[in-house]
Write a protein that holds these residues in place. Structure first.
Motif, PDB file in Angstrom:
ATOM      1  N   GLN A 143       0.686  -1.230  -0.037  1.00 14.46           N
ATOM      2  CA  GLN A 143       0.031  -0.028   0.090  1.00 14.46           C
ATOM      3  C   GLN A 143       0.846   1.383   0.116  1.00 14.46           C
ATOM      4  OE1 GLN A 143      -3.316  -0.237   2.944  1.00 14.46           O
ATOM      5  NE2 GLN A 143      -3.298  -2.496   2.518  1.00 14.46           N
ATOM      6  N   ARG A 144       0.300   2.364  -0.467  1.00 17.27           N
ATOM      7  CA  ARG A 144       0.930   3.680  -0.600  1.00 17.27           C
ATOM      8  C   ARG A 144       1.831   4.143   0.586  1.00 17.27           C
ATOM      9  NH1 ARG A 144       1.012   7.726  -4.184  1.00 17.27           N
ATOM     10  NH2 ARG A 144       1.580   9.765  -3.545  1.00 17.27           N
ATOM     11  N   PRO A 145       1.613   4.014   1.883  1.00 16.43           N
ATOM     12  CA  PRO A 145       2.519   4.295   2.813  1.00 16.43           C
ATOM     13  C   PRO A 145       3.698   3.743   2.666  1.00 16.43           C
ATOM     14  CG  PRO A 145       0.459   4.127   3.758  1.00 16.43           C
ATOM     15  CD  PRO A 145       0.427   3.449   2.642  1.00 16.43           C
ATOM     16  N   ILE A 146       3.578   2.520   2.514  1.00 20.98           N
ATOM     17  CA  ILE A 146       5.111   1.593   2.293  1.00 20.98           C
ATOM     18  C   ILE A 146       5.830   2.226   0.959  1.00 20.98           C
ATOM     19  CG2 ILE A 146       6.045  -0.718   2.061  1.00 20.98           C
ATOM     20  CD1 ILE A 146       3.858  -1.807   3.636  1.00 20.98           C
ATOM     21  N   ILE A 147       5.228   2.176  -0.076  1.00 20.73           N
ATOM     22  CA  ILE A 147       5.689   2.604  -1.319  1.00 20.73           C
ATOM     23  C   ILE A 147       6.324   3.769  -1.078  1.00 20.73           C
ATOM     24  CG2 ILE A 147       5.264   3.393  -3.688  1.00 20.73           C
ATOM     25  CD1 ILE A 147       5.220   0.210  -3.323  1.00 20.73           C
ATOM     26  N   LYS A 148       5.782   4.840  -0.507  1.00 27.22           N
ATOM     27  CA  LYS A 148       6.457   6.275  -0.113  1.00 27.22           C
ATOM     28  C   LYS A 148       7.351   6.124   0.672  1.00 27.22           C
ATOM     29  CE  LYS A 148       5.152  10.886   1.931  1.00 27.22           C
ATOM     30  NZ  LYS A 148       6.238  10.940   2.534  1.00 27.22           N
ATOM     31  N   ASN A 149       7.603   5.368   1.569  1.00 30.29           N
ATOM     32  CA  ASN A 149       8.901   5.080   2.331  1.00 30.29           C
ATOM     33  C   ASN A 149       9.895   4.508   1.398  1.00 30.29           C
ATOM     34  OD1 ASN A 149       8.922   5.723   5.264  1.00 30.29           O
ATOM     35  ND2 ASN A 149       6.859   4.430   5.069  1.00 30.29           N
ATOM     36  N   MET A 150       9.397   3.558   0.441  1.00 28.70           N
ATOM     37  CA  MET A 150      10.540   3.115  -0.266  1.00 28.70           C
ATOM     38  C   MET A 150      11.051   4.063  -1.286  1.00 28.70           C
ATOM     39  SD  MET A 150       8.877  -0.476  -1.963  1.00 28.70           S
ATOM     40  CE  MET A 150       8.274  -1.774  -0.447  1.00 28.70           C
ATOM     41  N   ILE A 151      10.138   5.017  -2.013  1.00 28.11           N
ATOM     42  CA  ILE A 151      10.632   6.154  -2.885  1.00 28.11           C
ATOM     43  C   ILE A 151      11.463   6.923  -1.950  1.00 28.11           C
ATOM     44  CG2 ILE A 151       9.720   8.177  -4.102  1.00 28.11           C
ATOM     45  CD1 ILE A 151       9.217   5.428  -5.621  1.00 28.11           C
ATOM     46  N   ASN A 152      11.208   7.331  -0.666  1.00 31.21           N
ATOM     47  CA  ASN A 152      12.269   8.045  -0.022  1.00 31.21           C
ATOM     48  C   ASN A 152      13.644   7.537   0.211  1.00 31.21           C
ATOM     49  OD1 ASN A 152      10.431  10.247   0.568  1.00 31.21           O
ATOM     50  ND2 ASN A 152       9.565   9.254   2.447  1.00 31.21           N
ATOM     51  N   VAL A 153      13.542   6.132   0.309  1.00 33.38           N
ATOM     52  CA  VAL A 153      14.837   5.722   0.106  1.00 33.38           C
ATOM     53  C   VAL A 153      15.704   5.910  -1.270  1.00 33.38           C
ATOM     54  CG1 VAL A 153      16.378   3.406   0.379  1.00 33.38           C
ATOM     55  CG2 VAL A 153      14.274   4.049   1.967  1.00 33.38           C
ATOM     56  N   LEU A 154      14.774   5.430  -2.129  1.00 34.16           N
ATOM     57  CA  LEU A 154      15.417   5.811  -3.646  1.00 34.16           C
ATOM     58  C   LEU A 154      15.896   6.956  -3.806  1.00 34.16           C
ATOM     59  CD1 LEU A 154      15.782   4.775  -6.699  1.00 34.16           C
ATOM     60  CD2 LEU A 154      13.235   5.406  -6.936  1.00 34.16           C
ATOM     61  N   LEU A 155      14.893   8.041  -3.339  1.00 36.77           N
ATOM     62  CA  LEU A 155      15.465   9.734  -3.756  1.00 36.77           C
ATOM     63  C   LEU A 155      16.797  10.000  -2.855  1.00 36.77           C
ATOM     64  CD1 LEU A 155      11.886  11.197  -4.125  1.00 36.77           C
ATOM     65  CD2 LEU A 155      13.483  10.638  -5.800  1.00 36.77           C
ATOM     66  N   SER A 156      16.731   9.329  -1.756  1.00 35.26           N
ATOM     67  CA  SER A 156      17.892   9.527  -0.622  1.00 35.26           C
ATOM     68  C   SER A 156      18.974   9.015  -1.525  1.00 35.26           C
ATOM     69  CB  SER A 156      17.927   8.818   0.581  1.00 35.26           C
ATOM     70  OG  SER A 156      16.524   9.560   1.036  1.00 35.26           O
ATOM     71  N   HIS A 157      19.100   8.051  -2.206  1.00 32.21           N
ATOM     72  CA  HIS A 157      20.054   7.210  -3.022  1.00 32.21           C
ATOM     73  C   HIS A 157      20.386   8.158  -4.126  1.00 32.21           C
ATOM     74  CE1 HIS A 157      20.714   3.726  -0.776  1.00 32.21           C
ATOM     75  NE2 HIS A 157      19.668   2.953  -1.308  1.00 32.21           N
ATOM     76  N   ILE A 158      19.679   8.737  -4.615  1.00 25.99           N
ATOM     77  CA  ILE A 158      19.766   9.636  -5.903  1.00 25.99           C
ATOM     78  C   ILE A 158      20.312  11.060  -5.355  1.00 25.99           C
ATOM     79  CG2 ILE A 158      18.674  10.874  -7.784  1.00 25.99           C
ATOM     80  CD1 ILE A 158      16.676   8.520  -7.715  1.00 25.99           C
ATOM     81  N   CYS A 159      19.809  11.578  -4.398  1.00 26.72           N
ATOM     82  CA  CYS A 159      20.407  13.016  -3.769  1.00 26.72           C
ATOM     83  C   CYS A 159      20.731  12.726  -2.416  1.00 26.72           C
ATOM     84  CB  CYS A 159      19.220  14.115  -3.895  1.00 26.72           C
ATOM     85  SG  CYS A 159      18.484  14.155  -5.685  1.00 26.72           S
ATOM     86  N   PRO A 160      21.933  12.191  -2.103  1.00 22.73           N
ATOM     87  CA  PRO A 160      22.318  11.941  -0.866  1.00 22.73           C
ATOM     88  C   PRO A 160      22.417  13.099  -0.035  1.00 22.73           C
ATOM     89  CG  PRO A 160      24.053  11.329  -2.215  1.00 22.73           C
ATOM     90  CD  PRO A 160      22.841  11.471  -3.055  1.00 22.73           C
ATOM     91  N   VAL A 161      22.419  12.921   1.351  1.00 21.84           N
ATOM     92  CA  VAL A 161      23.162  14.120   2.213  1.00 21.84           C
ATOM     93  C   VAL A 161      24.520  14.103   2.403  1.00 21.84           C
ATOM     94  CG1 VAL A 161      22.716  15.281   4.463  1.00 21.84           C
ATOM     95  CG2 VAL A 161      20.810  14.321   3.369  1.00 21.84           C
ATOM     96  N   ARG A 162      25.071  15.382   1.921  1.00 26.87           N
ATOM     97  CA  ARG A 162      26.578  15.382   1.989  1.00 26.87           C
ATOM     98  C   ARG A 162      26.895  15.529   3.616  1.00 26.87           C
ATOM     99  NH1 ARG A 162      27.492  12.313  -2.242  1.00 26.87           N
ATOM    100  NH2 ARG A 162      26.862  13.286  -4.160  1.00 26.87           N
TER     101      ARG A 162
END
Length: 499
Positions: free
Chosen positions: A479-498
């Protein structure tokens, strides 16, 4: 051109050795041979099996940073202790009120008992749950099916020339019944696919690929091992308390490291948000502006099955004013931010109702066509459609994809490659799904997926634990709450905090 039923061609020595090592790594504890008829009273019974929270080492109260240990003891329906292992157990520690949860990892002692250890990661209440997903006896049936019935998903193709059309059965594992076959084995990668030749048309007239149904492969006796709310996907009882209260961390105690994912869970939920333990600093991309700023000028190539198509559809819903085109592959284009997201199904085997043959591509070939670079992101989610076949097929597919990933990273080292793991799902409502999508089958392919890409410069989204640790029901398409967390991890890989 005929092939032996589900036989695979020899591999080069190095790949053949790796294949044997991987096959051994998926080995599951053996179960005594099932009697005929099946003596159900001698099989694992969750109603008589229990789990116990063990006392804290050194005694005293529980604090953040402690480790909670749980002992699981399996019994049959007569209450007799099991003498062997091999059950598939799914444990988690969670708190609904805090939106918190962490997956547990099971140690099988091969004598009917199991251990689970949970790191205590939050203050407040924490409850242990243990699910008997498959009994060891049910798993013995699953193993037999993959060995004897790898063609239990029915694939067909339509052949057409002018007004003349025929439909025939296709598969990687195509039984020999005297009919001539069309050989569609990929010449570059060696990926096999066969169809029975139509009587009046040539092999070149194949137009479509279809999944048309599923064979009924469980006997009435075997179905007894897959009874919802009886012995399949059933929560077990606690012997004693199932809950603990976790106090703040002691001053002298070292907090669980945020970089210990390799030794335990990769992360956990708190207040509904996934917190990584593997070193990834997970950010929250809660708006279109935050997401578009991260993806500005980037191209995402999403390859795989419907579990990553969910990610594609998430971006499709998020990006306003986009342009979408479905042929030859779906993509969305955000012109204002120059964001391109493309999706491509992996090649056969693929359980889709209908797909044109000219839309099918093997992932390795698609990767070889990419230039790569700092603005290129590759997402791979390839697992769900391989579970009904001998594991050799999946190993060889991933070996080909891995070689293509290595070539891509050699020519463009700044390319980001992200891999989505498999996930748990509930299949209690369907014996068909039990035999094609059961979680033990998914465990096998997930082990191979992780091993094949271990050591490569790729990033991971730990979808398995993100589903297991959450309070929402297990689902192939979370369901969407889990998918949203997955997308947050994906985007955190794409745009990591330095740092």
């Amino acid at each position: 051109m005929k092939n032996d039923f589900c036989a695979f061609k020899p591999l080069p020595p190095a790949e053949a050795l790796e294949e044997q090592i991987l096959i051994k790594s998926t080995a599951w504890p053996e179960t005594p041979r099932l009697s005929s008829p099946i003596a159900l009273e001698e099989t694992s019974d969750p109603a008589h099996s229990t789990f116990t929270i063990l006392p804290r080492k050194g005694g005293g109260e529980w604090h953040v940073g402690d480790q909670l240990e749980v002992l699981i003891e399996m019994r049959d329906s007569r209450g007799h202790a099991k003498k062997y292992g091999g059950d598939l157990l799914v444990p988690r520690l969670h708190s609904r009120s805090l939106g918190a949860g962490v997956a547990g990892q099971v140690v099988d002692h091969l004598n009917g008992s199991y251990s689970v250890a949970f790191p205590l990661l939050w203050e407040g209440d924490a409850e242990v749950e243990v699910l008997l997903d498959h009994s060891s006896e049910a798993i013995s049936v699953q193993r037999k099916l993959n060995r004897e019935q790898p063609d239990r998903v029915i694939f067909k193709s339509k052949f057409q020339s002018g007004s003349v059309s025929e439909t025939t059965t296709c598969n990687i594992c195509l039984r020999q019944d005297g009919q001539p076959q069309c050989n569609y084995t990929d010449l570059r990668s060696g990926e096999p696919w066969f169809c029975y030749k139509p009587k009046n048309l040539s092999c070149d007239s194949r137009m479509t690929h279809m999944r048309t149904g599923y064979k009924q492969v469980l006997s009435d006796e075997e179905k007894k091992l897959f009874q919802s709310n009886v012995n399949f996907e059933v929560f077990m009882k606690a012997l004693g308390q199932a809950n603990v209260t976790v106090l703040p961390q002691r001053e002298e105690q070292t907090r669980t490291s945020e970089n210990t994912g390799k030794l335990g869970p990769s992360g956990y939920y708190y207040q509904g948000v996934w917190r990584s333990l593997d070193g990834t600093r997970v950010q929250q991309f809660d708006s279109y502006s935050a997401t578009s700023q991260c993806l500005k000028g980037k191209t995402l190539h999403v390859f795989g099955d419907s579990t990553v198509r969910q990610w594609f559809e998430y971006f499709e819903a998020l990006l306003p004013g986009y342009t979408k085109i479905d042929i030859p592959k779906p993509f969305v284009w955000d012109k204002a931010n120059e964001i391109l997201v493309m999706f491509r199904y992996h090649g056969n085997p693929f359980r889709i109702a209908f797909l044109r043959v000219d839309q099918q591509r093997y992932v390795a070939h698609e990767l070889d066509r990419l230039d790569g670079g700092p603005n290129t992101v590759v997402v791979l989610g390839i697992w769900a459609h391989f579970s009904t076949f001998p594991i050799e097929l999946y190993i060889r597919r991933l070996q080909n994809i891995r070689k293509a990933v290595v070539r891509l990273l050699d020519r463009a080292p700044s390319t980001l490659v992200v891999i989505r793991t498999g996930t748990l799902q509930s299949v209690t409502f369907s014996h068909r799904l039990v035999t094609t999508n059961g979680n033990w089958l998914s465990v096998q392919v997930d082990k191979v997926l992780r091993a094949i890409f271990k050591g490569l410069n790729v990033r991971w989204v730990e979808a398995w634990e993100m589903v297991q640790a959450h309070d929402l029901p297990y689902d192939l398409h979370p369901q969407r709450p889990i998918i949203k967390n997955m997308i947050n991890v994906l985007l955190s890989h794409i745009c990591p905090v330095r740092a």
